[in-house]
Write an enzyme that holds these catalytic residues in place. Structure first.
Site, PDB file in Angstrom:
ATOM      1  CD  GLU A 145      -5.551 -46.341 -72.756  1.00 58.14           C
ATOM      2  OE1 GLU A 145      -6.296 -46.779 -73.660  1.00 58.14           O
ATOM      3  OE2 GLU A 145      -4.473 -46.877 -72.444  1.00 58.14           O
ATOM      4  CB  CYS A 189     -14.081 -47.051 -73.489  1.00 60.05           C
ATOM      5  SG  CYS A 189     -13.234 -48.129 -72.337  1.00 60.05           S
TER       6      CYS A 189
HETATM    7  P1  NDP Z   1     -14.574 -36.333 -71.814  1.00 58.61           P
HETATM    8  O1  NDP Z   1     -13.567 -36.350 -72.911  1.00 58.61           O
HETATM    9  O2  NDP Z   1     -15.723 -35.424 -71.935  1.00 58.61           O
HETATM   10  O3  NDP Z   1     -13.868 -35.973 -70.423  1.00 58.61           O
HETATM   11  C1  NDP Z   1     -12.795 -36.747 -69.894  1.00 58.61           C
HETATM   12  C2  NDP Z   1     -12.091 -35.936 -68.813  1.00 58.61           C
HETATM   13  O4  NDP Z   1     -11.422 -34.826 -69.422  1.00 58.61           O
HETATM   14  C3  NDP Z   1     -13.031 -35.342 -67.778  1.00 58.61           C
HETATM   15  O5  NDP Z   1     -12.414 -35.393 -66.515  1.00 58.61           O
HETATM   16  C4  NDP Z   1     -13.180 -33.927 -68.251  1.00 58.61           C
HETATM   17  O6  NDP Z   1     -13.555 -33.052 -67.240  1.00 58.61           O
HETATM   18  C5  NDP Z   1     -11.774 -33.630 -68.721  1.00 58.61           C
HETATM   19  N1  NDP Z   1     -11.649 -32.507 -69.640  1.00 58.61           N
HETATM   20  C6  NDP Z   1     -12.601 -31.875 -70.380  1.00 58.61           C
HETATM   21  N2  NDP Z   1     -12.053 -30.892 -71.128  1.00 58.61           N
HETATM   22  C7  NDP Z   1     -10.723 -30.890 -70.862  1.00 58.61           C
HETATM   23  C8  NDP Z   1      -9.609 -30.148 -71.336  1.00 58.61           C
HETATM   24  N3  NDP Z   1      -9.745 -29.173 -72.245  1.00 58.61           N
HETATM   25  N4  NDP Z   1      -8.385 -30.442 -70.867  1.00 58.61           N
HETATM   26  C9  NDP Z   1      -8.204 -31.415 -69.963  1.00 58.61           C
HETATM   27  N5  NDP Z   1      -9.223 -32.176 -69.474  1.00 58.61           N
HETATM   28  C10 NDP Z   1     -10.460 -31.920 -69.918  1.00 58.61           C
HETATM   29  O7  NDP Z   1     -15.016 -37.855 -71.634  1.00 58.61           O
HETATM   30  P2  NDP Z   1     -16.168 -38.442 -70.693  1.00 58.61           P
HETATM   31  O8  NDP Z   1     -15.886 -38.083 -69.280  1.00 58.61           O
HETATM   32  O9  NDP Z   1     -17.483 -38.092 -71.286  1.00 58.61           O
HETATM   33  O10 NDP Z   1     -15.917 -40.028 -70.827  1.00 58.61           O
HETATM   34  C11 NDP Z   1     -16.481 -40.806 -71.829  1.00 58.61           C
HETATM   35  C12 NDP Z   1     -15.457 -41.102 -72.884  1.00 58.61           C
HETATM   36  O11 NDP Z   1     -14.358 -41.780 -72.296  1.00 58.61           O
HETATM   37  C13 NDP Z   1     -15.994 -42.049 -73.961  1.00 58.61           C
HETATM   38  O12 NDP Z   1     -15.584 -41.599 -75.229  1.00 58.61           O
HETATM   39  C14 NDP Z   1     -15.303 -43.373 -73.618  1.00 58.61           C
HETATM   40  O13 NDP Z   1     -15.156 -44.229 -74.725  1.00 58.61           O
HETATM   41  C15 NDP Z   1     -13.987 -42.894 -73.094  1.00 58.61           C
HETATM   42  N6  NDP Z   1     -13.368 -43.923 -72.265  1.00 58.61           N
HETATM   43  C16 NDP Z   1     -12.236 -44.544 -72.741  1.00 58.61           C
HETATM   44  C17 NDP Z   1     -11.652 -45.556 -72.017  1.00 58.61           C
HETATM   45  C18 NDP Z   1     -10.400 -46.218 -72.504  1.00 58.61           C
HETATM   46  O14 NDP Z   1      -9.715 -46.803 -71.677  1.00 58.61           O
HETATM   47  N7  NDP Z   1     -10.055 -46.158 -73.772  1.00 58.61           N
HETATM   48  C19 NDP Z   1     -12.224 -46.024 -70.749  1.00 58.61           C
HETATM   49  C20 NDP Z   1     -13.387 -45.300 -70.336  1.00 58.61           C
HETATM   50  C21 NDP Z   1     -13.936 -44.283 -71.093  1.00 58.61           C
HETATM   51  P3  NDP Z   1     -15.123 -32.683 -67.044  1.00 58.61           P
HETATM   52  O15 NDP Z   1     -15.861 -33.971 -66.952  1.00 58.61           O
HETATM   53  O16 NDP Z   1     -15.115 -31.921 -65.780  1.00 58.61           O
HETATM   54  O17 NDP Z   1     -15.512 -31.878 -68.261  1.00 58.61           O
END
Ligand code: NDP
Length: 501
Positions: free
Chosen positions: A247, A281
């Site tokens: 997502e 999002c």
């Molecule tokens: P990120 O992609 O930066 O991070 C998402 C999660 O992935 C975090 O827990 C992060 O950890 C983790 N992560 C980072 N690197 C890795 C890796 N290599 N492998 C596995 N996990 C990893 O997103 P954001 O947290 O900044 O969230 C915002 C984004 O989420 C926006 O693009 C938004 O549109 C989207 N979003 C989508 C939704 C949907 O339902 N479609 C709903 C809500 C948000 P850490 O934070 O510790 O780096």
């Protein structure tokens, strides 16, 4: 791993590595959390696997009772829950209240409907196989790794967690590094309700902890976050053929038709764009308004937007930008739009005063500028005029993203909704689909694939298991080498008679 790790996270010198979650309004430390290592994540998945067998064995009714108990605990501790969400994200208290209400609604729906959606049911065996009965059920996958974002730190991951648990899986959850406290709260309250086994654990840390979860042998990864990280997760999961639900981001459009209720459309547009400081999002990032009503619509939007002020107080209209690095992206998009000839009707580059960003309304922005093509994730919105709503739909569909959309039209809302290449549309409202637990949530294209919420969201965490049972021997038995030389001919004749016309 509550909840958190049973083994502590140790650095080379034997100290436990910890990190702080900060209140983005003040920079103050909310709490410290362990940085879980890959070995600890593997331990969590191993204990989750044992717990999964016990949890699956409880059956739908047994799990429903336990999930009801958890929901009651959440309901009794809403003040603490709301304060924690606001302190880690900075969002106003009322926004956190809405989030907690949605968490409870979805958890309730998932536990109530799991048996109906996933339970064993008879399926017609068809004309040719009339001598067999057929049944179908959806079995839990085992252990689900959930990786969540920070913008809706409870509602978004719970869209996977509630449904995965109701389907009979154990869960290991890696919350965003910005909101580890919310994840820990969810897992610890679950453990109060279900102390017997480690059915729902949290592992905290940075991206590496998330990456470790992807490689830890889980049966599925439910990832919510940016498209960039989603691609990395999918690539890592491919090496072990671990299925993924992805997502990701969006660039959602709102279409205003010539006959729309302009007050309602403007109110929804500004709320969809600016609430949660635009960090949604499926928030409204682009608006296409029919030329003949554009002036009137824009006038109302501008008036409303000018009244909205960001701040850290509980009743502010919008809070800060939670993730500091996002501020530069917002600045870049606003500047790029202006450099390319766009106009700022409300605010401009001067509205960006970290950690806050005041609402920015842009117009006449070229379709190839960053503010139109890329996810901004701030309280900014582009309003572009179009000859008619259908042209708005055409432009909306040019995005590489395809998460959600909204349409305002009195006479042909559903008709326009049908033309949009997105996973969800709200007609004469914004974002309402996310609050209907029975509706699937998810997108197409760069917004990802798979669904949370609703019946699809339950099936996402299960595999279909099909069973046939012989009722009586048929004269035409195909599954034997002893079949008569006429059997194939008789079966084909029957098929042509039944289906060949
Ligand atoms: P990120 O992609 O930066 O991070 C998402 C999660 O992935 C975090 O827990 C992060 O950890 C983790 N992560 C980072 N690197 C890795 C890796 N290599 N492998 C596995 N996990 C990893 O997103 P954001 O947290 O900044 O969230 C915002 C984004 O989420 C926006 O693009 C938004 O549109 C989207 N979003 C989508 C939704 C949907 O339902 N479609 C709903 C809500 C948000 P850490 O934070 O510790 O780096």
């Amino acid at each position: 791993m509550t909840q958190t790790a049973s083994n502590s996270a140790l650095s080379a010198d034997g100290e436990q590595r910890r990190f702080a979650s900060l209140d983005p309004r003040t920079g103050e430390v909310v709490a410290h959390h362990p940085v879980h290592t890959a070995a600890e994540v593997e331990d969590a998945v191993a204990s989750a696997r044992e717990a999964a067998a016990w949890w699956a064995g409880l059956g739908f009714e047994g799990r429903r009772t336990k999930l009801d108990a958890w929901r009651k605990i959440l309901s009794q501790r809403t003040d603490e829950f709301i304060a924690l969400i606001s302190s880690e994200t900075g969002k106003p208290a009322d926004d956190s209240r809405v989030e907690v209400a949605l968490v409870m609604d979805h958890l309730h729906w998932a536990s109530r409907n799991a048996s109906r959606v996933l339970g064993r049911r008879r399926v017609s065996s068809g004309m040719l196989m009339f001598n067999h009965s057929a049944s179908l059920e959806y079995r839990p996958l085992g252990v689900i790794g959930v990786i969540g974002p920070w913008n809706y730190p409870a509602h978004t991951p719970m869209g996977s967690i509630s449904y995965a648990l109701a389907a009979g899986n154990a869960v290991v959850f890696k919350p965003s590094e910005f909101t580890p406290g919310v994840g820990t709260f969810l897992a610890s309250t679950f453990t109060e309700a279900v102390p017997e086994h480690s059915v729902f654990q949290v592992v905290t840390g940075f991206g590496e902890t998330g990456a470790a979860l992807v490689s830890a042998g889980v049966d599925k990864i439910a990832f919510t976050g940016s498209t960039r990280t989603g691609k990395k997760v999918m690539a890592a999961a491919a090496t072990s053929l671990t299925p993924v639900l992805v997502e990701c981001g969006g660039k959602d459009a709102l279409i205003v038709d010539s006959d729309a209720d302009l007050n309602a459309a403007a109110e929804a547009a500004i709320w969809g764009a600016v609430s949660n400081a635009g960090q949604t999002c499926a928030g409204v990032e682009r608006i296409y308004v029919a030329e003949d009503v554009a002036d009137a619509f824009i006038e109302i939007v501008v008036k409303r937007a000018k009244k909205l002020k960001p701040g850290g107080e509980p009743n502010a209209n919008l809070g800060p930008i939670t993730m500091p690095s996002q501020v530069e992206i917002i600045r870049e998009h606003v500047q790029d739009a202006l450099d390319r000839g766009g106009k700022a009707l409300v605010g401009g580059p001067e509205s960006i005063r970290p950690p806050y960003v005041e609402p920015v309304v842009l117009t006449d922005v070229p379709e190839d500028s960053l503010a139109v093509t890329e996810e901004t994730f701030g309280p900014t919105v582009v309003i572009n005029r179009v000859p008619n709503a259908l042209e708005g739909v055409r432009l909306a569909n040019r995005s590489k993203y395809g998460l959600g959309a909204a349409v305002f039209s009195k006479s042909r809302g559903e008709e326009l909704a049908a033309e949009l290449r997105v996973g969800m549309v709200s007609v004469n409202s914004v974002l309402t689909y996310a609050a209907v637990p029975g509706l699937p949530f998810g997108g197409v294209g760069d917004s990802g694939f798979g669904r949370i919420h609703g019946e699809d969201g339950l099936r996402e965490f299960a595999y279909a298991k099909a069973v046939t049972k012989l009722k009586f021997k048929s004269l035409i038995d195909m599954a034997t080498f002893d079949r008569s030389s006429m059997a194939g001919k008789q079966m084909l004749r029957l098929a042509r008679m039944l289906f060949g016309r």
